[in-house]
Design a protein around this motif. Structure first.
Motif, PDB file in Angstrom:
ATOM      1  N   ASP A 149       0.165  -8.331  15.632  1.00 22.84           N
ATOM      2  CA  ASP A 149       0.796  -7.070  16.040  1.00 22.84           C
ATOM      3  C   ASP A 149       0.854  -6.095  14.876  1.00 22.84           C
ATOM      4  N   PHE A 150       1.225  -6.606  13.700  1.00 27.78           N
ATOM      5  CA  PHE A 150       1.303  -5.766  12.508  1.00 27.78           C
ATOM      6  C   PHE A 150      -0.070  -5.204  12.158  1.00 27.78           C
ATOM      7  N   CYS A 151      -1.085  -6.060  12.212  1.00 24.75           N
ATOM      8  CA  CYS A 151      -2.446  -5.628  11.850  1.00 24.75           C
ATOM      9  C   CYS A 151      -2.948  -4.550  12.812  1.00 24.75           C
ATOM     10  N   GLU A 152      -2.638  -4.663  14.103  1.00 21.65           N
ATOM     11  CA  GLU A 152      -3.088  -3.634  15.032  1.00 21.65           C
ATOM     12  C   GLU A 152      -2.416  -2.293  14.734  1.00 21.65           C
ATOM     13  N   GLU A 153      -1.146  -2.312  14.352  1.00 21.30           N
ATOM     14  CA  GLU A 153      -0.459  -1.069  13.998  1.00 21.30           C
ATOM     15  C   GLU A 153      -1.144  -0.405  12.808  1.00 21.30           C
ATOM     16  N   LYS A 154      -1.560  -1.213  11.838  1.00 17.80           N
ATOM     17  CA  LYS A 154      -2.269  -0.667  10.680  1.00 17.80           C
ATOM     18  C   LYS A 154      -3.642  -0.143  11.084  1.00 17.80           C
ATOM     19  N   ALA A 155      -4.319  -0.847  11.997  1.00 19.99           N
ATOM     20  CA  ALA A 155      -5.653  -0.426  12.435  1.00 19.99           C
ATOM     21  C   ALA A 155      -5.601   0.898  13.184  1.00 19.99           C
ATOM     22  N   LYS A 156      -4.469   1.191  13.842  1.00 15.91           N
ATOM     23  CA  LYS A 156      -4.336   2.431  14.603  1.00 15.91           C
ATOM     24  C   LYS A 156      -4.243   3.654  13.702  1.00 15.91           C
ATOM     25  N   GLU A 157      -3.821   3.457  12.449  1.00 13.35           N
ATOM     26  CA  GLU A 157      -3.605   4.597  11.566  1.00 13.35           C
ATOM     27  C   GLU A 157      -4.904   5.379  11.368  1.00 13.35           C
ATOM     28  N   GLU A 158      -4.810   6.670  11.427  1.00 14.84           N
ATOM     29  CA  GLU A 158      -5.985   7.542  11.310  1.00 14.84           C
ATOM     30  C   GLU A 158      -6.623   7.387   9.939  1.00 14.84           C
ATOM     31  N   SER A 159      -7.927   7.319   9.911  1.00 16.42           N
ATOM     32  CA  SER A 159      -8.714   7.182   8.690  1.00 16.42           C
ATOM     33  C   SER A 159      -8.441   5.873   7.957  1.00 16.42           C
ATOM     34  N   LYS A 177       1.175 -14.353  15.895  1.00 13.01           N
ATOM     35  CA  LYS A 177       1.217 -13.256  16.868  1.00 13.01           C
ATOM     36  C   LYS A 177       1.862 -12.008  16.252  1.00 13.01           C
ATOM     37  N   MET A 178       2.951 -12.201  15.511  1.00 10.59           N
ATOM     38  CA  MET A 178       3.607 -11.072  14.856  1.00 10.59           C
ATOM     39  C   MET A 178       2.677 -10.447  13.816  1.00 10.59           C
ATOM     40  N   ALA A 179       1.901 -11.290  13.134  1.00 12.48           N
ATOM     41  CA  ALA A 179       0.954 -10.783  12.143  1.00 12.48           C
ATOM     42  C   ALA A 179      -0.136  -9.946  12.813  1.00 12.48           C
ATOM     43  N   ALA A 198     -14.346  -5.613  -0.203  1.00 18.48           N
ATOM     44  CA  ALA A 198     -13.392  -4.580   0.243  1.00 18.48           C
ATOM     45  C   ALA A 198     -13.318  -3.437  -0.771  1.00 18.48           C
ATOM     46  N   ARG A 199     -13.333  -3.772  -2.052  1.00 17.77           N
ATOM     47  CA  ARG A 199     -13.314  -2.725  -3.085  1.00 17.77           C
ATOM     48  C   ARG A 199     -14.580  -1.884  -3.020  1.00 17.77           C
ATOM     49  N   THR A 200     -15.704  -2.552  -2.825  1.00 21.23           N
ATOM     50  CA  THR A 200     -16.978  -1.834  -2.763  1.00 21.23           C
ATOM     51  C   THR A 200     -17.025  -0.891  -1.569  1.00 21.23           C
ATOM     52  N   LEU A 201     -16.505  -1.332  -0.420  1.00 17.84           N
ATOM     53  CA  LEU A 201     -16.543  -0.521   0.800  1.00 17.84           C
ATOM     54  C   LEU A 201     -15.390   0.472   0.889  1.00 17.84           C
ATOM     55  N   GLY A 202     -14.402   0.329   0.017  1.00 17.01           N
ATOM     56  CA  GLY A 202     -13.236   1.206   0.088  1.00 17.01           C
ATOM     57  C   GLY A 202     -12.290   0.845   1.221  1.00 17.01           C
ATOM     58  N   HIS A 203     -12.262  -0.442   1.609  1.00 13.36           N
ATOM     59  CA  HIS A 203     -11.383  -0.915   2.666  1.00 13.36           C
ATOM     60  C   HIS A 203     -10.104  -1.502   2.063  1.00 13.36           C
ATOM     61  N   ARG A 204      -8.997  -1.353   2.782  1.00 18.05           N
ATOM     62  CA  ARG A 204      -7.761  -2.003   2.363  1.00 18.05           C
ATOM     63  C   ARG A 204      -7.795  -3.442   2.865  1.00 18.05           C
ATOM     64  N   LEU A 205      -7.357  -4.359   2.009  1.00 16.53           N
ATOM     65  CA  LEU A 205      -7.398  -5.795   2.336  1.00 16.53           C
ATOM     66  C   LEU A 205      -5.986  -6.312   2.613  1.00 16.53           C
ATOM     67  N   TYR A 206      -5.830  -6.932   3.778  1.00 18.33           N
ATOM     68  CA  TYR A 206      -4.576  -7.588   4.134  1.00 18.33           C
ATOM     69  C   TYR A 206      -4.872  -9.082   4.310  1.00 18.33           C
ATOM     70  N   VAL A 228       4.309  -8.338  -0.267  1.00 18.99           N
ATOM     71  CA  VAL A 228       4.555  -8.468   1.166  1.00 18.99           C
ATOM     72  C   VAL A 228       4.345  -7.122   1.841  1.00 18.99           C
ATOM     73  N   ALA A 229       3.534  -7.125   2.906  1.00 20.62           N
ATOM     74  CA  ALA A 229       3.193  -5.864   3.571  1.00 20.62           C
ATOM     75  C   ALA A 229       4.019  -5.629   4.822  1.00 20.62           C
ATOM     76  N   GLY A 230       4.498  -6.679   5.462  1.00 19.28           N
ATOM     77  CA  GLY A 230       5.258  -6.503   6.695  1.00 19.28           C
ATOM     78  C   GLY A 230       6.315  -7.570   6.862  1.00 19.28           C
ATOM     79  N   ASP A 231       7.479  -7.197   7.376  1.00 16.95           N
ATOM     80  CA  ASP A 231       8.569  -8.140   7.601  1.00 16.95           C
ATOM     81  C   ASP A 231       8.282  -8.989   8.844  1.00 16.95           C
TER      82      ASP A 231
END
Length: 536
Positions: free
Chosen positions: A71-81, A67-69, A36-44, A58-61
């Motif tokens: 949902d949270f990951c998809e919201e992060k994936a939607k973010e531009e760039s 299922k809640m996790a 992830a560091r090499t590719l410049g990706h954020r790791l969750y 902690v990244a999300g309440d």
């Protein structure tokens, strides 16, 4: 292609769901984090107790539920760039075929959106085992994550040793040959198991030396005990405890050095194994134990009976599990004793619904294609029960035939057993005893087997002890008279099954190599030993 390169390519190609089956969660997470560091990706990273975290925070309440996790990951994936790697550590318990289908449906939705909406994200599931439900089969990509390679083990051991070199209370004695043995012994262990073994050895002796190799082998023993199918055999005997079988011993000696790094660099292939067949009670099983000690390699006994026990459908899983364990422990010797009993139904498959045939097919494929240093030591008494494809070249390096011991071999066997009883063989007429156990006493083609000679010595000892305890005036130790008395009570197996062994010997003359060598002193009147005579 290296493991890291393969995983990196999958992530760059935006594979939606990757599954890494491994008990080494920490090592897998470290490797993913480095990528992830090499590719410049954020790791969750998600697990069921901490929820979703990034950089240790902690990244999300309310993300403890999968299922809640998601949902949270998809919201992060939607973010531009946004470029993300989502790792799920306990998801396997939510995604099995018997689990709530809502979790599988939500994961599939995320995977579909990664592809269709162009999310620059991946989902990675890390689990000790993973059942792929039917609705996930086309979504999931399995990623190999083998145990540490030889180079990785070497780096880990060197790092551990170097961290203690400056400590005056710790003695480090690792010449090159011991260092190589230490690396070989650690192969098949996880990084944590290697660290634990090295630390335990250090604590117990304040040293890192030859004894550390035994500590690593002891750790492997623990792994085997957990399987319930394989048995770790502690062998205290060596090839000098086997009377005769000179040709087989020489063949084994030539291959004893073929498992090290030097052999690989020279281009020598790893020995596959051998099939030892012949008459019962002539040292086949004993030889397997002796090879383990002589080669200083773990000996794993595969009980074919345990493969077929349990619920319907478990036999195929059992054999795959046993073979994976053997590969993880390698280099090692996999001993399959009396293999024909476990594979007797593999030719027809009519009595067990084809279970034996499937187990046999799995074993055959593995023996042909295995690349790990697992030496298969198979023994068989009834060679006619084995399917022909099991005997062809490529499965085993060689097929050896063990016949009844010759005159000279009987002398050696008697000598070995007398020494075990702490009696001096020089005080006995071994020539006479050998003759009593052979054709000179019983008649043509009738001789004692190695096991029968051992029983004869034991009976003679009881005879001597009984004489001394009965109040007799003769209180002498074990004597020739005791042997002459007890030999008349024995009915040799070679007499009871004479026709059967004649046919077996005829087969061996065409298809196998004699484990014994013709030596000076062999009587011309003796029955010829079965198998082709070849000098290695």
């Amino acid at each position: 292609m290296s493991r890291t390169k393969q995983l990196t390519d999958y992530l760059k190609a935006r594979y939606a769901i990757l599954v890494i089956e491994s008990f080494e969660e920490e090592r897998a997470l470290n490797e993913i984090a480095e990528i992830a560091r090499t590719l410049g990706h954020r790791l969750y990273v998600w697990n069921s107790t901490l929820g979703v975290q990034t950089n240790g925070a902690v990244a999300g309440d309310k993300t403890f539920d999968l299922k809640m996790a998601l949902d949270f990951c998809e919201e992060k994936a939607k973010e531009e760039s946004s470029k993300n790697i989502f790792v799920f550590c306990d998801a396997h318990s939510y995604l099995g075929s018997s689990s709530n289908p809502v979790y599988r449906r939500r994961l599939r939705d995320l995977a579909i959106n990664i592809r269709s909406r162009g999310y620059r994200s991946n989902c990675v599931i890390v689990a000790p085992s993973f059942e792929i439900a039917n609705d996930l089969q086309k979504e999931v990509t399995l990623v190999d994550f083998p145990l540490p390679s030889r180079d990785e083990v070497k780096v880990q051991i060197n790092s551990f040793v170097n961290s203690w070199k400056g400590n005056s209370s710790v003695r480090i004695d690792l010449p090159n040959d011991t260092h190589e043995k230490l690396i070989d012994a650690a192969l098949g262990l996880t990084g944590l198991e290697i660290d634990n073994s090295l630390s335990r050895s250090l604590v117990s002796s304040l040293s890192i030396n030859e004894s550390t190799v035994k500590d690593l082998l002891s750790e492997k023993k623990q792994i085997i005990r957990k399987t319930g199918i394989l048995e770790y055999i502690d062998s205290k005997v060596n090839l000098d405890d086997v009377g005769g079988l000179a040709t087989l011993k020489k063949w084994l000696h030539l291959r004893s050095q073929c498992f090290g790094q030097a052999a690989q660099e020279f281009g020598v292939g790893t020995p596959k194994g051998l099939l030892l067949t012949g008459v019962p009670g002539c040292g086949k099983s004993l030889t397997a134990k002796c090879v383990s000690s002589s080669w200083n390699m773990p000996l794993l006994r595969l009980d074919m009976g345990k493969i077929f026990q349990g619920v319907v459908g478990s036999s195929e899983s059992n054999i795959r599990s046993a073979l994976r364990t053997a590969e993880a422990i390698s280099p090692c010797i996999l001993w399959i004793d009396e293999i024909e009993k476990g594979l007797s139904g593999s030719s027809t498959g009519t009595s067990d619904g084809g279970t034996a045939s499937r187990v046999f097919g799995t074993l055959l494929t593995w023996m042909q294609e295995k690349t790990t240093p697992v030496f298969v030591f198979a023994t068989a008494n009834n060679i006619n029960s084995l399917p022909p494809e099991f005997l062809r070249k490529g499965r085993f390096d060689e097929i050896f035939f063990v016949d009844f011991p010759s005159t000279q071999e009987r002398k050696k066997i008697l000598e070995i057993h007398l020494k075990k009883l702490k009696r001096d063989p020089e005080k006995f007429d071994l020539e006479r005893l050998s003759a009593l156990g052979g054709e000179a006493n019983f008649g043509k083609d009738i001789v004692l087997s190695g096991a029968e000679i051992e029983a004869w010595v034991g009976e003679s000892l009881i005879e001597a002890f009984s004489r001394r305890m009965s109040g007799s005036t003769d209180t002498s130790d074990l004597s020739m008279a005791d042997f002459e008395t007890t030999i008349s009570r024995l009915v040799p197996m070679s007499k009871m099954r004479k026709d059967e062994f004649t046919k077996l010997r005829d087969w061996a003359n065409q298809n196998a190599i004699s484990a014994s060598a013709m030596v000076a002193g062999q009587l011309d009147t003796e029955t010829p030993i079965g198998g082709r005579q070849i000098d290695f």
